[in-house]
Structure formats: structure tokens, C-alpha cells
Design a protein around this motif. Structure first.
Motif, short mmCIF file in Angstrom:
data_model
loop_
_atom_site.label_atom_id
_atom_site.label_comp_id
_atom_site.label_asym_id
_atom_site.label_seq_id
_atom_site.Cartn_x
_atom_site.Cartn_y
_atom_site.Cartn_z
N ILE A 121 49.11 43.34 45.57
CA ILE A 121 48.15 42.42 44.91
C ILE A 121 47.68 41.53 46.09
CG2 ILE A 121 47.66 40.59 43.25
CD1 ILE A 121 49.86 42.00 41.61
N SER A 122 46.34 41.11 46.19
CA SER A 122 46.01 40.11 47.14
C SER A 122 45.70 38.91 46.44
CB SER A 122 44.64 40.75 48.05
OG SER A 122 44.12 39.39 48.57
N LYS A 130 45.88 38.19 35.87
CA LYS A 130 46.34 38.99 35.12
C LYS A 130 46.92 40.27 35.72
CE LYS A 130 44.33 42.31 31.86
NZ LYS A 130 43.31 43.33 31.41
N ARG A 131 46.80 40.51 36.89
CA ARG A 131 47.36 41.64 37.61
C ARG A 131 48.96 41.50 37.82
NH1 ARG A 131 42.40 43.78 41.20
NH2 ARG A 131 41.38 45.19 39.49
N THR A 133 37.36 38.01 44.57
CA THR A 133 37.98 38.60 43.13
C THR A 133 38.40 37.51 42.47
OG1 THR A 133 39.13 40.30 44.65
CG2 THR A 133 39.77 39.90 41.97
N LEU A 135 41.52 37.62 37.09
CA LEU A 135 41.94 38.89 37.14
C LEU A 135 42.96 39.04 38.10
CD1 LEU A 135 41.57 41.97 36.75
CD2 LEU A 135 39.77 41.81 38.76
N ILE A 136 43.09 38.33 39.13
CA ILE A 136 44.28 38.39 39.98
C ILE A 136 45.51 37.74 39.31
CG2 ILE A 136 45.60 37.35 42.06
CD1 ILE A 136 42.65 37.01 43.28
#
Lengths: 245, 245
Positions: free
Chosen positions: B136-137, B150-151, B143, B147-148
Motif C-alpha cells: 500500500i502506498s 480502507k485498504r 489516491t 480509500l488508502i
């Protein structure tokens, strides 16, 4: 007696041109090579007349034990894996076994990274991994199948690009179908799916399909399956996950 | 005029000994090299007197545009990224731009995989990636931050080993703290966390800490952060995720 060093080496996908000079040097300077027979056959030109500990698959513990015994007999040993030794390769097991020895009996060790199968497959498909991704092995030999399915579900819920290692073997043919059903609950049935078999080897093969249809393609234990995220598209035979510049 | 080929090349972590022969050949045979200035400086010995399109960071579109123009002027071009060009590198953007051109104006292209930062960092730490992992970045430039997060949450819920690219920059310092808080809801506070900065370069640095404490360590845009799964342990300064043989 001086204990020999163990170098744990990732060969890359399986051709000399994608093996790093550091990996090649580690193999060339080792006195003993330990690895799965198929990988040893990939690099005959640099293994030369060295002593080989070549066992069949699923004899990983025995192979590591023999490698450690050679090092304790004073030999320098290269333990090889295809791709990167740190991704479903030999690094974890042999380090674990070394660190369980009494400190005075532990060989020194080093891990030499390689181009992993997921990187090699992505390069062949275009640029499918350009955004966050999850790597999951579908082999339930040493991992509970319920945990694997849970990970597939979590990766799908997070809209990760998903790379599947060990998607299918002769004995294990239904796991990939179950995974497909889980993914279809989260991802569009038209989501691009790339399958690369024998990446970087002479019999390399790539197919681009969809989440709905990819299980009709030939998939085996040398295949890597890459499932796109919600933005991944296919154009001119390439699979691309854009990053939104 | 004949259109030149574009080769998108992953340099590996940043030293010649971890660059594949295929990548080196692609650079040596190219007439023009395009890439972020810092990466070009990593490999002066093989860039020689070639024409350089070296732009600063965040000028990716301009750099790709110039690379395409050179190829349309008949030059062979190598577009370089550190690590693997297909993981947060240049592959996606330039392929996307090439495929948007009218077909008769498209340069041929090829992606040459490299040892990615996550592989290089893992090798330095021991064997932290031996089981399923998520990459994950934390850069929210392109982005959505929601969303990040959530990932991160999905990866934690699935007990993945988690590799964080772009964990922190001068302007972006709180993302990593928010991520730590999310992870602490799912993972034990003593979960091992490895931080490798400048992997494979002369100023390489590694630290092994815990989920509770790792944000006290120095982390910058050249760092890769690896967070263990529930089985990961630390011994003798190495970080190992066992696979259960």
C-alpha cells in the motif's frame, strides 16, 4: 572448524538475463548449491561442477537441514529459490532453522533478493500492479483454507489488485473456483484477469481474460494470476491499472 | 520516419549489482534515457554520454511526453524507475499515454522487471514476506485518503503482512500516524515492524521496532515500512514470518 556462510538467493524468473549480478556471484562463489531440482536445471551454465543438494518439491525441511550440515562442515552454500527467495521461497524456513541452533553453531547468512514472479508476470502483462496490491498463495498445504478465503475476501473488499501464487495444481483444482466466486461478490464480472505461465522461461505464455471467464483458461502450478482492481483496463492486449495522473 | 522503441526499465534498489543484465542492456543500448534525476545519478557508469531527459519528481507526465517525442523522432528510449517500474513506477503512465496515440504513431514498448523495493527491504530484514502480503502506498497525492485507509483496514483484518511505500514525506507526516492507529485496532501492539531506508544504497539503514513504537523512528520518502502478521517474530535482529513447515 569454521562454519561456512549460507546465502539465500533469488534466481529471478528463470533466465540468466533476469538474474542480478549479486545473485549470480553468490552462486558462482558457493561450493554447494541447494535447491529444488527444476530450478537447478534452469541455470546449468553457472552451477558447473558444484556439489548439488537437489531435492524434489515438498522436501524443504530436509533440503535446509542438508544445507546447514554442509555449512557446518565448512562449506559455503547457496540456497536457491526461483523468483525472490523471500516470497514463498526458502528464506523464511532456513533462517528459522539457523536461528534455532545454539548461537555458536549458527552459520552466517545473507538473503539476496531477486525479481519475483509477480513482478515478472506484471511486466509481461503491461502494468497491472501500478496501484496497491495483495499477494496471496492458494496453496492450503500449510495454511488453513478458511484463512486464505478470508484474505481473498479482505483484498477484494479493499479493491486491491490481487496476485495469486500457486493458483492450481494437479491435486488442487477447486480452490481457484471458490476464489472466483468470492471475488465475483465484490468485483465486476468483466474485471480483467491476466494469467502468465512460466514467466521469463522459454515456454512463457500469457492470456488476458475476465473474472467471469478466466477459470476456463489453462492454469497450473507455474502460473501466476493477476486480478485487476476497479480501474484496471485492457487495451491492445495489455493490462493496465492507471494511477490517475 | 521509423518510430524508436521505448523500454520501461526497473533499475532495482539502486546499485549495479542488483540490476538485472536485461535492464542494464536495455539502458546501454538506448539512445535516450528518461527518468527522475535522483535515479539517473545512481547509475552514472552505464548512462555514459547519452541524452538525458531528467526531470524532477512530480513531472511524470512531462517526462513521458518527452520520451514519446524522442521515440517518434526515431530514437530508442529507456524510461527508468528505481525498483520495479511496474510497482508505483513509470510503466503504467507511459503505456497509458502510448496506447492513447493513433495506432500508426505508437512506439513499440517493453517492460523490463526489476527487484522492487519491497523485495530488497525484506531481504535486508530477514524473511518478513514469507506469507501473504499487501502493498500500500500512503501517498494521497493521486489516491483518495479514505480509500488508502480502507485498504489498510482490509489488509489488517486479513492478517496480511503489510508493506507501506511512501510512508512519510516532509509535507505528509500524519498519514503514518493515522495508519498506526488503524493497525493497532487489529494487530497486537508488539507486532514487529521493520523500517528500511535507502535499501541497497550506500546509506542503507534498517530498524526493527514494534507497531506501538515504530513511528518514533526516522521514516522518510526513501523508507519502506514492513508490518508483520500475527505470526511474525524477531530474533537476533532479523524479522521472520514463518510459513509453518
Amino acid at each position: 572448524m569454521k562454519i561456512g556462510k549460507i546465502t539465500i538467493v533469488g534466481l529471478g524468473p528463470g533466465n540468466i538475463s533476469e538474474m542480478t549480478p549479486k545473485a549470480r556471484l553468490a552462486i558462482e562463489t558457493a561450493e554447494v548449491i541447494a535447491g529444488y531440482n527444476i530450478y537447478i536445471k534452469l541455470i546449468p551454465e553457472i552451477i558447473g561442477g558444484k556439489k548439488i543438494i537437489g531435492t524434489a518439491m515438498m522436501q524443504e525441511v530436509a533440503r535446509c537441514q542438508m544445507a546447514i550440515e554442509e555449512s557446518r562442515a565448512g562449506k559455503s552454500v547457496a540456497v536457491i529459490s526461483s523468483g525472490d527467495a523471500g516470497i514463498y521461497g526458502m528464506a523464511g524456513l532456513i533462517i528459522d532453522m539457523i536461528l534455532k541452533l545454539p548461537e555458536s553453531e549458527q552459520p552466517k547468512f545473507e538473503v539476496v533478493a531477486g525479481v519475483s514472479a509477480v513482478n515478472a508476470a506484471a511486466a509481461i502483462l503491461g502494468a497491472p500492479l501500478m496501484h496497491d496490491f495483495a499477494v496471496i498463495s492458494l496453496s492450503d498445504l500449510m495454511t488453513d483454507w478458511e484463512l486464505i478465503k478470508k484474505r481473498v475476501e479482505c483484498a477484494a473488499a479493499g479493491d486491491f489488485v490481487i496476485a495469486l501464487y500457486n493458483p492450481k495444481s494437479k491435486k488442487r483444482v477447486t480452490n481457484i473456483l471458490e476464489v472466483q466466486q468470492i471475488l465475483l461478490r465484490y468485483k465486476n464480472k468483466n474485471t480483467p484477469v491476466g494469467i502468465v505461465t512460466n514467466a521469463g522461461r522459454i515456454d512463457e505464455r500469457k492470456v488476458i481474460s475476465t473474472l467471469e471467464n478466466f477459470t476456463n483458461e489453462e492454469i497450473n502450478m507455474f502460473s501466476l494470476v493477476l486480478i485487476g482492481n476497479s480501474q484496471t483496463y485492457v487495451k491492445a492486449g495489455f493490462m493496465i491499472t492507471p494511477r490517475g495522473y
